[in-house]
Design an enzyme around this catalytic site. Sequence first.
Site, PDB file in Angstrom:
ATOM      1  N   ASP A   1       0.887  -1.149   0.000  1.00 15.97           N
ATOM      2  CA  ASP A   1       0.000   0.000   0.000  1.00 15.97           C
ATOM      3  C   ASP A   1       0.933   1.208   0.000  1.00 15.97           C
ATOM      4  O   ASP A   1       2.095   1.102   0.409  1.00 15.97           O
ATOM      5  CB  ASP A   1      -0.889  -0.024   1.240  1.00 15.97           C
TER       6      ASP A   1
ATOM      7  N   ASP B   1       0.185   5.054   0.956  1.00 20.19           N
ATOM      8  CA  ASP B   1       0.070   5.991   2.074  1.00 20.19           C
ATOM      9  C   ASP B   1      -0.059   5.240   3.393  1.00 20.19           C
ATOM     10  O   ASP B   1      -0.939   4.399   3.552  1.00 20.19           O
ATOM     11  CB  ASP B   1      -1.141   6.904   1.856  1.00 20.19           C
TER      12      ASP B   1
END
Length: 180
Positions: free
Chosen positions: A21, A23
């Site tokens: 992922d 952020d």
Amino acid sequence: MTVTVTRPPAADAMAPMAFFDRDGVLNEEVDYAFRIDQIVWVEGAFAAVRRLNRLGYRVVVVTNQSGVGRGYYTEDDVRSLHGQMNRIMLENGARIDAFYFSPHHPEAALAAYRADHEDRKPRPGMLLKAMRDFPTERERSFLVGDRDTDIQAAAAAGVRGFLFEGGNLDAFIAGQLERP
């Protein structure tokens, strides 16, 4: 879903895939980041990606980017940011092989992006697309995310999911790679 491939895969080279992922994992969480000046790298991000590159993993970012659907920025803004992020990775001896992002959200302001799309995590679309695009050793592949929706997407795609709750990303990855 849109994808930016920064290194074309070898047609016949099987490799495990490390999904990240964006952020909250590679960079500090900032709501709706779309410019490089908003990116603050997580401690150990470059070392973690370098480690995985050396071990023969393909490194792929899979990120929900509902800011596109909300009208805060464009898909081109996201692609530009990802290109800049990978340039900085390369300057630090690390490489991200591809970036996949989903601009969709069920309540998006822009109708074109208003959907509970198969690519939006917790659904596995981005991961499955990446595994179709790159010959993948699924058994050794994994996803690192900072939310339950990331881990749900990993499970739905048939890969292990590791919840990163902060700290040094390289130390976290090293610890996960030692697990059976």
